[in-house]
Structure formats: C-alpha cells, structure tokens
Scaffold this motif. Structure first.
Motif, mmCIF file in Angstrom:
data_model
loop_
_atom_site.group_PDB
_atom_site.id
_atom_site.type_symbol
_atom_site.label_atom_id
_atom_site.label_comp_id
_atom_site.label_asym_id
_atom_site.label_seq_id
_atom_site.Cartn_x
_atom_site.Cartn_y
_atom_site.Cartn_z
ATOM 1 N N VAL A 143 10.183 10.744 19.224
ATOM 2 C CA VAL A 143 9.085 10.459 20.144
ATOM 3 C C VAL A 143 7.803 11.132 19.652
ATOM 4 C CG1 VAL A 143 8.204 10.783 22.489
ATOM 5 C CG2 VAL A 143 10.588 10.110 22.135
ATOM 6 N N ASP A 144 7.914 12.387 19.242
ATOM 7 C CA ASP A 144 6.736 13.109 18.740
ATOM 8 C C ASP A 144 6.191 12.441 17.477
ATOM 9 O OD1 ASP A 144 7.004 14.887 20.801
ATOM 10 O OD2 ASP A 144 8.004 16.427 19.592
ATOM 11 N N TRP A 145 7.091 11.971 16.614
ATOM 12 C CA TRP A 145 6.688 11.295 15.379
ATOM 13 C C TRP A 145 5.904 10.027 15.678
ATOM 14 C CZ3 TRP A 145 8.752 6.589 13.283
ATOM 15 C CH2 TRP A 145 8.430 6.337 11.939
ATOM 16 N N ILE A 151 1.911 5.255 16.008
ATOM 17 C CA ILE A 151 2.594 4.080 15.461
ATOM 18 C C ILE A 151 2.596 2.932 16.472
ATOM 19 C CG2 ILE A 151 4.833 3.190 14.672
ATOM 20 C CD1 ILE A 151 5.319 5.995 13.481
ATOM 21 N N GLN A 152 2.173 1.770 16.011
ATOM 22 C CA GLN A 152 2.147 0.566 16.849
ATOM 23 C C GLN A 152 3.300 -0.378 16.523
ATOM 24 O OE1 GLN A 152 -1.964 -0.181 15.457
ATOM 25 N NE2 GLN A 152 -2.471 -0.506 17.608
ATOM 26 N N VAL A 153 3.674 -0.437 15.254
ATOM 27 C CA VAL A 153 4.762 -1.314 14.813
ATOM 28 C C VAL A 153 5.809 -0.475 14.108
ATOM 29 C CG1 VAL A 153 5.421 -3.302 13.416
ATOM 30 C CG2 VAL A 153 3.187 -3.256 14.536
ATOM 31 N N LEU A 154 7.049 -0.582 14.570
ATOM 32 C CA LEU A 154 8.143 0.178 13.994
ATOM 33 C C LEU A 154 9.055 -0.770 13.226
ATOM 34 C CD1 LEU A 154 9.248 3.123 14.040
ATOM 35 C CD2 LEU A 154 10.816 2.357 15.823
ATOM 36 N N LEU A 155 9.247 -0.489 11.934
ATOM 37 C CA LEU A 155 10.130 -1.284 11.082
ATOM 38 C C LEU A 155 11.403 -0.479 10.851
ATOM 39 C CD1 LEU A 155 10.499 -3.831 9.361
ATOM 40 C CD2 LEU A 155 9.357 -2.630 7.484
ATOM 41 N N VAL A 156 12.564 -1.087 11.147
ATOM 42 C CA VAL A 156 13.841 -0.376 11.093
ATOM 43 C C VAL A 156 14.778 -1.032 10.085
ATOM 44 C CG1 VAL A 156 15.806 0.479 12.427
ATOM 45 C CG2 VAL A 156 13.583 0.201 13.542
ATOM 46 N N VAL A 157 15.384 -0.222 9.232
ATOM 47 C CA VAL A 157 16.395 -0.684 8.285
ATOM 48 C C VAL A 157 17.529 0.336 8.270
ATOM 49 C CG1 VAL A 157 14.779 -1.938 6.795
ATOM 50 C CG2 VAL A 157 15.236 0.477 6.355
ATOM 51 N N ALA A 175 12.860 2.915 25.972
ATOM 52 C CA ALA A 175 11.821 3.938 26.131
ATOM 53 C C ALA A 175 10.430 3.327 26.067
ATOM 54 C CB ALA A 175 11.987 5.016 25.060
ATOM 55 N N LYS A 176 10.239 2.383 25.151
ATOM 56 C CA LYS A 176 8.942 1.708 25.039
ATOM 57 C C LYS A 176 8.611 0.957 26.324
ATOM 58 C CE LYS A 176 8.559 -2.327 23.136
ATOM 59 N NZ LYS A 176 7.773 -3.113 24.129
ATOM 60 N N ASN A 177 9.596 0.238 26.855
ATOM 61 C CA ASN A 177 9.363 -0.542 28.068
ATOM 62 C C ASN A 177 9.104 0.343 29.279
ATOM 63 O OD1 ASN A 177 9.691 -2.905 26.628
ATOM 64 N ND2 ASN A 177 11.868 -3.128 27.128
ATOM 65 N N LEU A 181 6.672 5.630 24.892
ATOM 66 C CA LEU A 181 6.424 5.629 23.453
ATOM 67 C C LEU A 181 5.068 5.035 23.090
ATOM 68 C CD1 LEU A 181 9.901 4.634 21.957
ATOM 69 C CD2 LEU A 181 8.692 6.795 21.639
ATOM 70 N N GLU A 182 4.095 5.205 23.921
ATOM 71 C CA GLU A 182 2.764 4.702 23.599
ATOM 72 C C GLU A 182 2.241 5.403 22.349
ATOM 73 O OE1 GLU A 182 0.373 5.275 27.032
ATOM 74 O OE2 GLU A 182 1.400 3.732 28.203
#
Length: 225
Positions: A143-145, A151-157, A175-177, A181-182
C-alpha cells in the motif's frame, strides 16, 4: 488455458479478453509475484518443475523483459518472494521456499534487479502478497509503495496464476474499490508473463495431502473502476 475452458468461464462469470495499452502519461508500477527458484527452476524444490517447462520459461522471459523496461526508465517495481519459516507449513503443499535457502531467491534471469534503486523486494510467508505486506506496526509495504509512487496502473506478472497471483490481484482490487489504494485506477494481469504448475491426477493419487493441479494456459484478467 484452452478455449473450451475459457468458454465455460465466460458462461459463469464476467470475463473479458483483450489487449491493454498503458497510456504513456499514466504512472505505472510492475509487480513480480514469486518468480523464484522454488517455483521455476528445475529440481530446485518440492514445488519446482521436474523438467523444463515451456509455460514457465515463457513467463520468466516476458517478466524479465518487462523488468528491464521498467528499470531502464526507473519506473517502480515490487518483487514478492515466497519465503517460509522452517516448520511452518502452507497446506495443502509440502515444505517449500524456506527462508534462507536458494529456493526463496529470484531466478537467475532476474537476480540483477536486486541492486536497482527503483526495485522494492518483499519476502512474504503466505499466498497473498497484499496480506504478506502487512508489517508488525500495521503498515503495509505494498500500500505504501502504491501511494508513495503515485501508481495509477498496476501491471502484474508471476506464478502461480490461479493461486498467489489471483489472491494478490483480488485483494488489490477489493482494496482499490474500497478507496484504500488511491490513486490506483487499473490492475492488469499480463497473461504471457504468468504461469502455473503441473501436478497431474496420477501423481496426486500417490502423494499424501496433495491435490491434483493440471497446468493450463492463462488468460487476460484486468480490473477497472
């Protein structure tokens, strides 16, 4: 994942398959989930592949390309490393990725990121990196990161698509909803940068406390407001 399986999923849950282009002006962050020896390197542990696996090889290759792109541009990267204390089992799986062993370290193709200033390493002892980011004082590394890097767009792999990647993405979307996580807006899972493991029924029948887990090709998953 086969087309038949995708069709079944579409009939049961909202599911979109599409290419996603991250806008140049969006602040993007990359999350690498458990791309470590214990899940990816042949013979490295109880949950590592027993022979070269094309899906895992492609996942490592694509993830390394993305990591290089993000590091070249000094964009934020967060790497989760599955790391368990000895004797603390994670059912229904055998002991794996024990803290202090090479199982819990990044695969050779990604070890170079450990020295990059834009990379944050977080060792976790549970499936879900979001929960595994909770620290003793109640703060959350992930969350702190997100907030500190705006960060607006999170890319996950990463691996495994249907366990650690899925759990982390679901918690992140929740959490975003809830507004925790704003300014995060989008969560994107890059299918070619993900893989899962293969534990066939024939092997599970002869192994205590194991469940069968056939390997499928993964699909695009994304979340938005």
């Amino acid at each position: 994942m086969g087309l038949e399986t995708v069709d079944i999923l579409k009939a049961e849950i909202p599911l979109d398959e599409e290419s996603v282009v991250i806008p140049e002006d969006a602040k993007a962050g990359l999350v690498l989930v458990d791309i470590i020896n214990g899940f990816c390197t042949v013979g490295a542990g109880n949950l590592a592949p027993t022979e070269p696996n094309r899906q895992i090889g492609e996942m490592i290759q694509e993830s390394a390309k993305l990591a290089e792109l993000f590091c070249d541009n000094e964009w934020p990267v967060l790497a989760f490393l599955d790391s368990h204390h000895p004797g603390k089992l994670e059912h229904p799986y055998p002991p794996h990725c024990i803290t202090g062993t090479d199982e819990s370290n990044l695969v050779p193709a990604l070890r170079w990121i450990e020295t990059k200033p834009n990379v944050t390493i977080r060792r976790k002892d549970c499936y879900d990196g979001f929960i595994g980011s909770i620290q003793e004082d109640g703060s959350n590394t992930f969350v702190d990161w997100v907030k500190n890097n705006k960060i607006q767009v999170l890319l996950v792999v990463g691996i495994c698509t249907d366990i650690c990647v899925l759990d982390f993405v679901c918690s992140t979307l929740s959490a975003k909803n809830r507004g925790f996580l704003e300014p995060l807006e989008d969560v994107v899972v890059y299918s070619s940068g993900c893989a899962t493991f293969d534990f066939p029924v024939s092997l599970a029948r002869n192994t205590k406390d194991h469940l069968p887990h056939p390997q499928f090709r993964v699909i695009h998953v994304y979340g938005r407001n």
